[in-house]
Design an enzyme around this catalytic site. Sequence first.
Site, PDB file in Angstrom:
ATOM      1  CB  CYS A   1      -0.976  -0.049   1.166  1.00  0.00           C
ATOM      2  SG  CYS A   1      -2.428   0.967   0.889  1.00  0.00           S
TER       3      CYS A   1
ATOM      4  NE  ARG B   1      -9.534   5.519   2.729  1.00  0.00           N
ATOM      5  CZ  ARG B   1      -8.334   6.069   2.578  1.00  0.00           C
ATOM      6  NH1 ARG B   1      -8.223   7.356   2.332  1.00  0.00           N
ATOM      7  NH2 ARG B   1      -7.259   5.345   2.666  1.00  0.00           N
TER       8      ARG B   1
ATOM      9  CG  HIS C   1      -3.441  -3.283   4.326  1.00  0.00           C
ATOM     10  ND1 HIS C   1      -2.275  -2.695   4.741  1.00  0.00           N
ATOM     11  CD2 HIS C   1      -4.063  -2.337   3.582  1.00  0.00           C
ATOM     12  CE1 HIS C   1      -2.208  -1.458   4.265  1.00  0.00           C
ATOM     13  NE2 HIS C   1      -3.273  -1.215   3.553  1.00  0.00           N
TER      14      HIS C   1
HETATM   15  N1  GLN Z   1      -2.405   6.738   2.105  1.00  0.00           N
HETATM   16  C1  GLN Z   1      -2.506   5.894   0.969  1.00  0.00           C
HETATM   17  C2  GLN Z   1      -3.874   5.900   0.320  1.00  0.00           C
HETATM   18  O1  GLN Z   1      -4.887   6.138   0.956  1.00  0.00           O
HETATM   19  C3  GLN Z   1      -2.125   4.497   1.380  1.00  0.00           C
HETATM   20  C4  GLN Z   1      -3.095   3.887   2.337  1.00  0.00           C
HETATM   21  C5  GLN Z   1      -2.585   2.601   2.941  1.00  0.00           C
HETATM   22  O2  GLN Z   1      -1.408   2.351   3.050  1.00  0.00           O
HETATM   23  N2  GLN Z   1      -3.534   1.795   3.423  1.00  0.00           N
HETATM   24  O3  GLN Z   1      -3.977   5.649  -0.888  1.00  0.00           O
END
Ligand code: GLN
Length: 242
Positions: free
Chosen positions: A97, A131, A194
């Site tokens: 990520c 998101r 993750h």
């Molecule tokens: N901050 C980054 C995004 O939102 C990565 C998020 C994360 O590592 N879960 O795209």
Amino acid sequence: MVDAGKELVIVSLYPREMNMYGDQGNVIALQRRIRLQGYQPKTVVVNPGDPLPADADIFLGGGGQDSGQLKVAADLQLKSEVLRGLADDGVPMLMICGLYQLFGHRFLTVGGDDMRGIGVLDVETRGGDTRMIGNIVLESDEFGEIIGYENHSGNTVLGDGCEPFGRVKQGAGNNPDDGHEGARFKNVIGTYLHGALLPKNPAVSDFLIATAAKRKYGEFEPREIDDSVIAAARQSARNRPR
Ligand code: GLN
């Protein structure tokens, strides 16, 4: 039996800033798997300002919020030439990520920050308003079914210099449009998954270990490992709704 002479050195990159949804579980799972495969794990934690060890065999990095990425981006630039050289030489790396994004060329956040990445992976990421959150399942020719959890606003697009890590069966992946998840260049994997990823996907751990062992010791003989508990965990994760 573990041959104490055969060590594999894991480098854990920025675990303070980049450890979302238990990404540190990747370090723990890999340590255990390395033992099960008959090697001795040694873990070196690298925080901003620390040098990279010269004897690294496998690099692991996690995810983080945009603000955490800002904290490590400058330090990562200082290490970019070394990391690009190691990637070119075939050193295995798994970046999740936030560090996946920073191993690409650039991450433009939704808040307007323009973070330069280190260009190990030919990808670029742009923060979006939506998101992408939820359980995710991929298909990969090399690893079979890969199971994890994603939460990111970044939309990542692959250039010609890398392949996707997997094809999305359920979930969003790199972006809502092209069905690709993650990126692969030589033995470097970048992915949004993750979970943590490695406890549920031992095929990926074995790839990292086999690659590292062959580079260091010239051979790798996989052991018979009872993965029945992992198979049950995978089954239960696979059946969760998005
Ligand atoms: N901050 C980054 C995004 O939102 C990565 C998020 C994360 O590592 N879960 O795209």
